[in-house]
Design an enzyme around this catalytic site. Structure first.
Site, PDB file in Angstrom:
ATOM      1  NE  ARG A  47      -2.386  -1.180   3.818  1.00 48.25           N
ATOM      2  CZ  ARG A  47      -2.844  -1.200   4.878  1.00 48.25           C
ATOM      3  NH1 ARG A  47      -3.985  -0.626   4.894  1.00 48.25           N
ATOM      4  NH2 ARG A  47      -2.320  -1.468   6.081  1.00 48.25           N
ATOM      5  CB  VAL A 133      -4.301 -22.778  12.205  1.00 50.62           C
ATOM      6  CG1 VAL A 133      -4.693 -23.330  13.649  1.00 50.62           C
ATOM      7  CG2 VAL A 133      -5.284 -22.799  11.353  1.00 50.62           C
ATOM      8  N   GLY A 188       4.430  -5.757  23.011  1.00 50.18           N
ATOM      9  CA  GLY A 188       4.135  -5.800  21.501  1.00 50.18           C
ATOM     10  C   GLY A 188       3.313  -7.056  21.146  1.00 50.18           C
ATOM     11  CG  ASP A 202      -6.598 -14.590  16.132  1.00 44.51           C
ATOM     12  OD1 ASP A 202      -6.180 -14.305  14.969  1.00 44.51           O
ATOM     13  OD2 ASP A 202      -6.112 -15.664  16.592  1.00 44.51           O
ATOM     14  CE  LYS A 206      -4.736 -17.755  14.627  1.00 43.78           C
ATOM     15  NZ  LYS A 206      -4.056 -17.286  15.931  1.00 43.78           N
TER      16      LYS A 206
END
Length: 429
Positions: A47, A133, A188, A202, A206
């Site tokens: 991008r 996954v 982080g 999330d 999975k």
């Protein structure tokens, strides 16, 4: 060895994509030896083209991802941009123009995996997604290849490193949820907006992918029950410790007892400290697989991060390139079983329920009667009271989620029950 290189288009060059490009460059000779031909990074779609990307020639960088996948000379497209669109359109366009695809896009595969597999098959191309996954952990290939001759009955796992880090901190230090989340963000491990992780989105994506592969049945994201872990408290951990348990956010995919249906769910749960998943610390992932012939297997390792995820992407890239050279394709979708995907109400497990009640005679008898009327058997009860208020902790035997739901609804209507402080499932026993 074939001298003409296999050309690879990379869609996305963020944390994972930049690592894929780096490994392709630094391990070029090893990859060529393993594949039987060199691999060449033929283009990188991004991008922000002006950003400096170490080790990647500016001549390779483009903002026109569609033109890149339409080139016709691309052998493999590696998609690591994430999201639904434009990823879905780019992948199908890649198939149409002769390329196989390696993806790490869990959200797209959980939502549209069947359509993408059909598109790959119709054009005679590969669709591989080991990295979707559990990061570096080899899991999809063992399920669909190594265990192809076995019957998988249950997949139980920690598939999100952010939530495991937070819950591990709460358990080991006594920190509250917000304090543990703040530390995860500072290190982080958590995004600025952690919703996808802490609310279970999330992990649910999975779980859908894992259930589909394990049970040879199409399972979509909408089929997965999802419950986040933002309401887990220090008091829940204290109760878990008294039971010899800890708390993890689990993805659980399992066959029903009759073998004709499956369920997939994501929620926090207490698990015994003796269970292998209880010892998974920090931001690590682990998945426990139970099958008829091989018994219990556990897959463990880093489930996120640039280099670990890139490792899984490169493993798929090698496999797809080998198939390309031999003129074959690897395993596609296996949905022959076509089992019914049941809702959460059919799930049977144990429960830990904490109630705030009036501290007076007869309360325990009233609560026990409600459980009995709804067919939920009580295993243990613990009560503490002070100054007219009391805490009542009930642990049940195995019961259906529907029966437990009816029980809790009835408990809320009792005058002596001030509130239901928490409800948590007990798994892994």
């Amino acid at each position: 060895m074939r001298t003409r290189p296999l050309k690879v288009a990379l869609l996305g060059c963020g944390v994972v994509g930049s690592e894929v490009a780096r490994i392709m460059t630094t391990h070029a000779d090893d990859l060529a030896a393993r594949i039987g031909a060199p691999v060449e990074l033929a283009g990188v779609a991004v991008r922000r083209p002006d950003k400096v990307r170490e080790g990647i020639s500016r001549e390779l960088v483009t903002t026109d991802a569609t033109a890149l996948v339409k080139r016709g000379d691309i052998d493999v497209v590696v998609e690591v941009i994430g999201g639904i669109e434009p990823a879905r359109s780019l992948i199908t366009t890649a198939f149409e123009h002769g390329a196989s695809v390696v993806s790490a896009n869990k959200a797209l595969l959980a939502q549209d995996g069947a359509d993408l597999h059909a598109a790959a098959e119709s054009h005679g191309k590969d669709l591989y997604y080991e990295a979707a996954v559990a990061g570096a952990i080899p899991l999809i290939r063992p399920l669909r290849e190594s265990l192809a001759g076995d019957k998988v009955n249950r997949v139980l796992g920690i598939v999100n490193g952010t939530t495991n880090f937070i819950l591990d901190k709460m358990d080991s230090t006594g920190a509250g949820y917000q304090e543990a989340l703040d530390e995860a963000t500072a290190l982080g491990y958590a995004e600025a907006d952690p919703t996808a992780d802490v609310e279970g989105f999330d992990a649910a994506a999975k779980a859908a992918i894992l259930a589909g592969i394990a049970f040879h049945t199409r399972v979509r994201l909408d089929d997965v029950y999802r419950e986040g872990m933002t309401e887990v408290t220090a008091a829940d951990f204290a109760s878990a410790r008294e039971m010899g348990c800890t708390i993890k956010l689990l993805a659980i995919c399992e066959r029903a007892g009759d073998g004709r249906s499956v369920t997939a769910r994501v929620h926090p749960a207490m698990i015994p400290l003796t269970h292998p998943l209880a010892s998974v610390r920090g931001a690590y992932n682990a998945v426990f697989v139970e099958s008829d012939a091989s018994g219990q297997l556990m897959f463990y390792g880093p489930g996120a991060g640039g280099a670990p995820t890139a490792s899984a992407v490169l493993g798929d890239l090698v496999a797809v390139c080998r198939n390309r050279l031999s003129g074959t394709t690897g395993p596609g979708e296996s949905a022959y079983a076509d089992l019914t995907v049941s809702g959460m109400g059919d799930v049977v497990t144990r429960y830990h329920i904490s109630l705030d009640v009036a501290d007076k005679p007869g309360v325990l008898a009233q609560v026990a009667t409600v459980f009995a009327e709804h067919g939920v058997s009580i295993d243990t009860v613990r009560q503490q009271g002070k100054d007219g208020e009391a805490s009542l902790v009930v642990v049940t035997h195995r019961a259906s989620d529907a029966d437990l739901g009816g029980t809790v609804e009835a408990l809320r209507k009792l005058d002596t029950v001030r509130g239901v402080a928490s409800i948590m499932r007990v798994e892994g026993e």
